[in-house]
Design a protein around this motif. Sequence first.
Motif, short mmCIF file in Angstrom:
data_model
loop_
_atom_site.label_atom_id
_atom_site.label_comp_id
_atom_site.label_asym_id
_atom_site.label_seq_id
_atom_site.Cartn_x
_atom_site.Cartn_y
_atom_site.Cartn_z
N LEU A 68 0.85 -1.42 -0.23
CA LEU A 68 0.19 -0.13 0.48
C LEU A 68 0.69 1.33 -0.11
N ALA A 69 2.44 1.52 1.08
CA ALA A 69 2.89 2.41 0.87
C ALA A 69 4.08 2.43 -0.45
N ARG A 70 4.17 1.50 -1.25
CA ARG A 70 4.16 1.87 -2.60
C ARG A 70 3.39 2.16 -3.15
N GLU A 71 1.98 1.45 -3.41
CA GLU A 71 1.20 2.17 -4.57
C GLU A 71 1.15 3.77 -4.20
N LEU A 72 0.51 3.67 -3.14
CA LEU A 72 0.58 5.53 -2.20
C LEU A 72 1.77 6.42 -2.35
N ALA A 73 2.39 6.22 -2.75
CA ALA A 73 4.51 6.73 -2.63
C ALA A 73 4.14 6.73 -4.33
N SER A 74 3.51 6.01 -5.74
CA SER A 74 3.31 5.89 -6.89
C SER A 74 4.51 6.68 -7.43
N GLY A 75 6.37 6.51 -6.56
CA GLY A 75 7.53 6.27 -7.20
C GLY A 75 7.41 7.63 -7.07
N ASP A 76 6.88 8.59 -6.36
CA ASP A 76 7.83 10.45 -5.57
C ASP A 76 8.31 10.03 -4.14
N TYR A 78 9.28 11.38 -1.86
CA TYR A 78 9.70 12.72 -1.68
C TYR A 78 8.22 11.63 0.00
N ILE A 79 7.68 10.99 -0.45
CA ILE A 79 5.79 10.56 0.10
C ILE A 79 6.22 9.14 0.26
N ALA A 80 7.40 8.57 -0.69
CA ALA A 80 8.19 7.33 -0.35
C ALA A 80 9.13 7.51 1.20
N GLY A 81 9.72 8.17 1.66
CA GLY A 81 10.48 8.80 2.62
C GLY A 81 9.49 9.09 3.60
N LEU A 82 8.40 9.19 3.63
CA LEU A 82 7.83 9.87 4.63
C LEU A 82 7.32 8.38 5.21
N LEU A 83 6.48 7.91 4.36
CA LEU A 83 6.00 6.41 3.65
C LEU A 83 6.59 5.15 4.86
N VAL A 84 7.94 5.23 4.52
CA VAL A 84 8.93 3.90 5.23
C VAL A 84 8.99 4.08 6.76
N PRO A 85 9.31 5.19 7.30
CA PRO A 85 8.80 4.46 8.83
C PRO A 85 8.24 4.51 9.46
#
Length: 108
Positions: A68-76, A78-85
Amino acid sequence: MSSDLMRWSGEGYGLARRQPRAQRELAQRAELDLMRLIGDAKYNEVRAVLRKRMTEDGMQDVTDVGLLARELASGDAYIAGLLVPIVQEFARTTARDIQDFGRGWNFR
């Protein structure tokens, strides 16, 4: 006669000697110990089955949250950096819950 002293001896009923009190008590303690062992084994088996099920479900939940985090980040990035933690904390919490499962239970 239908007393405790009557025993079948192959040729009919005859008087038999009663077991001494110490032998009867020993036999009762052995039977209680056996019942406790069986109870403990069943308790441990149920606990292990529950832990296994929790582990399997927890692993699937962690996988789902990661996807779900990967899908929400969809390649961005910055958003991936927020979701990983968030995903990492979810995985740690799930692992801790599984590890701590059953601590403090006193059903015995």
